[in-house]
Structures are given as structure tokens and as C-alpha cells.
Design an enzyme around this catalytic site. Structure first.
Site, short mmCIF file in Angstrom:
data_model
loop_
_atom_site.label_atom_id
_atom_site.label_comp_id
_atom_site.label_asym_id
_atom_site.label_seq_id
_atom_site.Cartn_x
_atom_site.Cartn_y
_atom_site.Cartn_z
N ALA A 123 0.77 -1.08 0.03
CA ALA A 123 0.00 -0.10 -0.01
C ALA A 123 0.67 1.45 0.01
O ALA A 123 0.73 2.21 -0.54
CB ALA A 123 -0.90 -0.06 1.28
N ASP A 160 10.12 -6.72 -4.00
CA ASP A 160 9.16 -7.13 -3.10
C ASP A 160 8.93 -8.65 -3.54
O ASP A 160 8.61 -8.92 -4.69
CB ASP A 160 7.80 -6.46 -3.37
N ASN A 209 6.91 -5.09 8.42
CA ASN A 209 7.37 -5.92 9.89
C ASN A 209 8.65 -5.18 10.35
O ASN A 209 9.50 -4.62 9.52
CB ASN A 209 7.74 -7.38 9.43
N CYS A 226 3.22 -8.47 40.46
CA CYS A 226 2.68 -8.62 41.59
C CYS A 226 1.20 -8.97 41.21
O CYS A 226 0.38 -10.02 41.72
CB CYS A 226 2.79 -7.63 42.65
#
EC number: 6.2.1.45
Length: 716
Positions: free
Chosen positions: A472, A498, A571, A626
Site C-alpha cells: 500500500a 518485493d 514488519n 505482583c
């Protein structure tokens, strides 16, 4: 991938048909009607196509959009950007109106116009190519003179690069009929948007964020009804939010109550109003945010021009909106005086006339601005230009406003938005470029030349850029670069890589691809579209994955020969890798990303800015240890506990054991980490010596002991 994407197959399935209708005296020529596609009837959402968008908007908002008819008046660079985004989003129909003939200069900002289209009506040419983007959207163009009354036939009206005089007449019709109207314009290095959604536009969800829930620790029994939340996290509410309650002990009247409007008192407190008649608060309970519809009231354009409200675009330029507001009116008045023409680049008399008009417009404001003459002169001198980066930015925001109007989701812009990028200019505001530097040459780059000068355009053409990713963001970058002429000169080059192939879900946001491109390499198809936009661009499409394995391809010689790198990745690991390469070779890096309706951009310049890896996104809200061990009170607490235990048992310990067995220097490296040295050695001893399972029975026994430890011993 097994579908028939031949011309015959497409025609059989899509059944494209042409039609002509009349709208307010205008002839409407339809390039494609909503139709049955792949067995889905018109009106049914194609979840495979709209999957990402459905995640952001939801089905209800998407269904509203599919019944929306949008009119866009003006199809220069800005208008086509808006139209492209709206068609991809999936409204019912988009109608274009622009009968002006295309010019050579239009090729620098309108990506659907080619050299052979010069002289033809803009809308007629663009409608056909626009219709290819989404088979579920009917795309039309109108022939004839536009009458403001025709706007009443549409759900949303957009005026792109149209004068204020026309906008006032159209807005009078739209405001009276409660039809949202958006006016957007680009003026060289400047852009603006105005929204009028009517007197009472109802928004179902102003933010689109998931409703929040917080743990209550106390509730006051008094006129204020102050609620105090657990002190581990801020409640995150805002004044005017609404909440309801569950699991409250004692003050049970609040459980399941109608949504209460709150007033925020602090990061851990808020007031819900009078609780004095309720029972005494004993303990526990959750406050849940409830999304309530909001009614937005906008002024009509005539009133808003005199008393404007602004959405700030740059907190470093707080003095700009009012000045640009006056300048926008001045340039529109100049157009009315000069037959629709904006100032000619290099014509000082035109600039001075605009400056005089700006002073008049400023004087009419309820709160006049202090005008900077160098700023106004600089923007006015290049205002006739339409340049792709500004068109893309303003067009993206304007299209988002169209979708807000169509879906009634997300709060609209109130009401003016002004933007300028004068910091990108090659000279200071008080040192304008010489006339010879900005004189038009009669080519597609005249817009860029008018704003930045011929020398900058020549440098852009000689750039050698590496684009990593053709999704995109990659498609948008390639489009802008092609229109700007990046890599179109001697020695210039764009290398795009790509490894992915095109999928159907990509078509909704990656506009360089068409249905018949599915299963083809993204980079190859994108490069082909770039050459359709600008055949002068030198582009090399590749399908390699960037990483250690491709360093023989993207070698020292390759990297050192680049002017810069642009990431269009999805990513973090690949981003970090490319950032390390950019730092090593001292190359500029353009980094960006999107998440739903949010986006970010980072420009990395060697020796001037920090690198991408120098800072990280803030971590997700962490849960204190905790709380996980002693007071888990929400579902996410138990999930996080399980993830932590699983990672400790089956990931970290196993990785440490494998590293110890395979790396000779493991212990020496461990010595340098005193904080984890002892527990790591203890875990290694347990996993490899004392508790090492050797048979299936040993594994079962080990699992039984862990179960007893976690789910009995630590609880009982």
C-alpha cells in the site's frame, strides 16, 4: 488464483454496461454499475476484498458507505486523489464533473492522465480508468455546465480546487438539505480543507477506539460520586465520556445502570454525579466505557469564513492557519478577477495583487492575523502549481472526511484545516527564486518547477532510490515519484523489490493493481504502472527479499551508488535491517507505516537525525508481576500469565540449552550478564542434568509436577 482473468472471463463475470441518465440537466455517463462479482450480488460486502477496512470500520459503517453517492467537482491532481481513495473504499457511486481539457501540466499530478489525453475532457478520461479500481462502485462523469442545485441529488459533495465563490453557492444548497460538503484545494506548497456536515450531524463513534474498562477501588457516596480506579493504570477517560458498571458490591444500583456522563477529576478519578441515595460502596466493580452517539454542528461556509475554527496541522506553526485562511480567500478572489487563472509564476504584479486581497480578507476576520508578507508572497508565487506530494496528503485527508460523512463513524474535521510545507523550499521565504529558475518549460514538470525551481527538478531526476516493498505505501510512493520525475533523468533510477504476489485483499488499498493482476509479482506490476504514468522514469523491478541472504545482490557497490532508501515494509525486523544498512552506508532513509486509521513517518538523515533503531515504539501496557501472581482480576492478566509461563518453560529455557550446547563462547558471554547469570545456570542444570526427562514417563511426570505446582500448591 484459479480464476479466469482473460478479457472474456472478466466481461462474463463483471458484465460491465454503460448507461446514460440526467442529473439536474447534466448528462451522466456511467462507466460501470454496481453488479454481481464472483457470485456476490450488488449490495453484499465482499469480505475478501474489504477485510482490512472492515477491521477498522466495522460492517455497519461499511453498509452505510455502500449506499452513499459522492459528487466530486474538479479532477486535477487533488480531485483524482480523492476519487481514487473513495472508490477503493467502496461507496455506491462516484460522479466526476470536470469538462476542462487536460493540459501538459496536469500530467505532473493526475496519475490517470497520459500524454495522449492532453486536450480531452479530464473527467471523461479519468472515469474509465477510475472504474477499474473497484467493480462494486459505479463511476460516472457529468457533461455540461454545473448548477449548484444539482448537488442536492448526492449524499456527499466534494469541491476540489474550486473557487470560494462557487463553494458558497453549493454550500447554501447542501447546508439547507443537510448534505455534507467538503471543499479541498492545493495551491502549490499549500493545501486546505473545509468541512460542513450540517447543523446536526450524528456520529455513531467519534474515535473508533475499543471501549475501555477499569477496575474500581472506591466510589464516594455524595453529590459528586467520585470514582477512584485501581492505581496501576490511568483510567484514560475524557470529560463527556459515558460509563456503566458491573460487579459493584454494596452500591449495587450502579450495576447495569444507564450510561452516566462523567467528569474527569484526575488520572485515577472521575465523577459520575449524585450517588447519595445509593447503598454504601463495599468493594470491587468495573467501570466500562460506553460509546455514545455525538451530534456535531457545523457553521455554513459564509459564517465560517468570518469566524473560522481550525484543526492545527503543525504545532510549530501556530500562527499560520489564520494567515493561510486570508491567503486562500485572496487567491480565490484573484481567480474570480482573472477568469479562473491563478498568479503566473514569476509575475510580481500578480503576487502584489494577491497580497492586497489577503490584507482585505484578513481585515474582515473577527480576529485578524498578523500577516507575514514574505510567507504570503512565496506561497502565492507558486500557487498555480499542482504538485503530487501535496495533492496526495490533502487528498488522503479529504477522502477520509468523505468516508466519515458516508459512514457516520469518526468525528469530522472542525472545520478548517490548513497545511504548508514551506520548510521544503530550497530558499528562505525572504529570498525568492529568480524568474528564470521558475519559468515554465511546457512540460509535465512545470508544477514542480514553479514551486521548487528547475535546479531541484534536475536533481530529483538524477536520484537513485531503493524502494523496499510494493504494497500500500509502496504503491503510493511510486505514484508520487513517477509524477515528480524521480529517477527520470540521466543516471536516475528507482529499484523496487518485493517478494510477494498480489492477492485479492490487496486491491482495496494498493491502487496500482487490478483484478487481472492477482497472483502476479507486486513489484513487476507496480513498475509497469509507473511507466504508464511517466515513461521517462528509469525503474528496475525485483522480487528479492532484503536480508543477509540477499547481500550479494544488494552489495557494497549497489548500496554506495544509492541516493537514498525508502522503506514500505510491514514488519519490524526488516525495518531494523534496512535501517542498519542505511546507517552503515550513510544513506537517507524514509520510514513510514500505518495501523488502521493511524500512520507515522520518520525521515532519517545521516549526521542530522537519529536512526530508526535509535528509538522504539512505547511498549504495550505491561502488567505488574505482583498483579499476575497475586491479584489477577482481568482476562488479559490470566492470558499474560500463561504466555509468560509458556515462554519460560518451552522457549527461553530450550533456547538457552541449545545455545550452551552449540556455542563454545556461551559461558563467557553469560559472564558479561550478571543479572541473568545465576538463574540461567540453574535452569541449564535442571534441564540438562537434574530434571532432564529421558523417557515418555519422565515427561508425563514433569508435566504432572508443573500442573500441581501452578494450579494447586501456589493457590492452596
Amino acid at each position: 488464483a484459479g480464476r479466469d482473468w482473460t478479457a472474456r472471463g472478466l466481461l462474463r463475470r463483471l458484465r460491465i454496461r454503460r448507461a446514460a441518465t440526467k442529473i439536474g440537466g447534466l448528462v451522466s455517463c456511467a462507466m460501470g454499475e454496481p453488479m454481481e462479482v464472483d457470485g456476490k450480488p450488488s449490495g453484499e460486502l465482499d469480505e475478501a476484498l474489504y477485510s482490512r477496512q472492515l477491521y477498522v470500520l466495522g460492517k455497519e459503517a461499511m453498509h452505510k458507505m455502500t449506499s452513499c453517492d459522492v459528487l466530486i467537482v474538479g479532477v486535477r491532481g487533488l480531485g483524482i486523489e480523492i476519487a481514487k481513495n473513495v472508490v477503493l473504499a467502496g461507496v455506491r457511486s462516484v460522479t466526476l464533473l470536470d469538462n476542462e481539457p487536460a493540459t501538459i501540466a496536469d500530467l505532473g499530478s493526475n496519475f490517470f492522465l497520459h500524454a495522449a489525453d492532453v486536450g480531452k475532457p479530464r473527467a471523461a478520461v479519468c472515469a474509465k480508468r477510475l472504474a477499474e479500481l473497484n467493480n462494486y462502485v459505479s463511476v460516472r462523469h457529468l457533461d455540461g455546465e454545473f448548477s449548484p442545485e444539482a448537488a442536492a441529488k448526492f449524499s456527499v459533495v466534494v469541491l476540489a480546487d474550486q473557487p470560494i465563490s462557487l463553494a458558497l453557492r453549493v454550500n447554501a444548497v447542501c447546508h439547507a438539505a443537510a448534505i455534507p460538503m467538503i471543499r479541498a484545494e492545493t495551491l502549490g506548497i499549500m493545501g486546505s480543507i473545509f468541512c460542513d456536515f450540517g447543523d446536526a450531524f450524528v456520529v455513531s463513534d467519534t474515535t473508533g477506539e475499543e471501549p475501555m474498562s477499569v477496575l474500581v477501588s472506591s466510589i464516594g457516596k455524595d453529590a459528586a460520586g467520585v470514582v477512584t480506579t485501581h492505581d496501576e493504570h490511568r483510567h484514560g477517560f475524557e470529560d463527556g465520556d459515558h460509563v456503566t458498571f458491573t460487579e459493584v458490591q454494596g452500591m449495587t444500583e450502579l450495576n447495569g445502570c444507564a450510561p452516566l456522563k462523567i467528569s474527569v477529576k484526575g488520572p485515577y478519578t472521575f465523577s459520575v454525579g449524585d450517588t447519595s441515595a445509593y447503598g454504601d460502596y463495599v468493594g470491587g466493580g468495573y467501570a466500562h466505557q460506553v460509546k455514545m452517539p455525538a451530534t456535531i454542528s457545523h457553521k455554513p461556509l459564509a459564517a465560517a469564513l468570518l469566524e473560522p475554527s481550525f484543526l492545527e496541522s503543525d504545532f510549530g506553526k501556530m500562527d499560520r492557519p489564520l494567515q493561510l485562511h486570508a491567503l486562500s480567500q485572496a487567491l480565490s478572489a484573484f481567480r474570480d478577477e482573472h477568469g479562473g487563472q491563478l498568479p503566473t509564476p514569476g509575475d510580481a504584479s500578480h503576487v502584489e495583487r494577491v497580497l492586497a486581497l489577503a490584507k482585505e480578507a484578513n481585515a474582515r476576520l473577527a480576529s485578524p492575523a498578523e500577516l507575514s508578507e514574505p510567507l504570503l508572497r512565496t506561497i502565492a508565487a507558486g500557487s498555480a502549481a499542482s504538485i503530487s506530494p501535496v495533492c496526495a496528503f490533502i487528498g488522503g485527508i479529504a477522502a477520509q472526511e468523505v468516508l466519515k460523512a458516508a459512514s457516520a463513524k469518526f468525528g469530522p474535521l472542525t472545520q478548517f484545516f490548513y497545511y504548508d510545507a514551506t520548510e521544503a523550499l530550497p530558499t528562505p521565504l525572504d529570498s525568492p527564486l529568480p524568474a528564470a529558475e521558475i519559468a515554465p518549460a511546457g512540460d509535465r514538470y512545470d508544477g514542480m518547477t514553479a514551486v521548487f525551481g528547475r535546479s531541484v527538478v534536475a536533481r530529483l531526476k538524477a536520484q537513485r532510490y531503493f524502494l523496499v516493498g510494493a504494497g500500500a505505501i509502496g504503491c503510493e510512493m511510486l505514484k508520487n515519484w513517477a509524477l515528480m520525475g524521480l529517477g527520470a533523468g540521466e543516471g536516475g533510477l528507482i529499484v523496487v523489490t518485493d517478494p510477494d504476489s498480489i492477492e485479492k485483499s490487496n486491491l482495496n488499498r494498493q491502487f496500482l493493481f487490478r483484478p487481472w493482476d492477482v497472483s502476479k509479482p507486486k513489484s513487476v506490476c507496480a513498475a509497469a504502472k509507473v511507466l504508464e504514468m511517466n515513461g521517462e522514469v528509469h525503474i528496475d523491478a525485483q522480487t528479492h527479499k532484503v536480508g543477509d541472504e540477499s547481500e550479494d545482490i544488494y552489495s557494497d557497490d549497489f548500496m554506495e551508488g544509492l541516493s537514498g532508501i525508502c522503506n514500505a515494509l510491514d514488519n519490524v525486523n526488516a525495518r531494523l535491517y534496512m535501517d542498519s544498512r542505511a546507517v552503515y552506508y550513510k544513506k537517507p532513509l524514509l520510514e513510514s507505516g500505518t495501523l488502521g486509521t493511524k500512520g507515522n513517518v520518520q525521515v532519517v538523515v545521516p549526521f542530522l537525525t537519529e536512526s530508526y533503531a535509535s528509538s522504539r515504539d512505547p511498549p504495550e501496557k505491561s502488567i505488574p508481576v505482583c498483579t499476575l501472581k497475586n491479584f489477577p482480576n482481568q482476562i488479559e492478566h490470566t492470558i499474560q500469565w500463561a504466555r509468560d509461563v509458556f515462554e519460560g518453560l518451552f522457549k527461553q529455557n530450550a533456547e538457552d540449552a541449545n545455545a550452551y550446547l552449540s556455542q563454545a563462547d556461551f559461558l563467557s558471554k553469560l559472564e558479561q550478564q550478571p543479572g541473568v547469570r545465576k538463574p540461567t545456570l540453574q535452569a541449564l542444570h535442571q534441564n540438562l542434568v537434574s530434571d532432564r526427562p529421558r523417557t515418555l514417563d519422565d515427561c508425563v511426570a514433569w508435566a504432572r509436577h508443573r500442573f500441581e505446582e501452578y494450579f494447586h500448591n501456589t493457590i492452596a
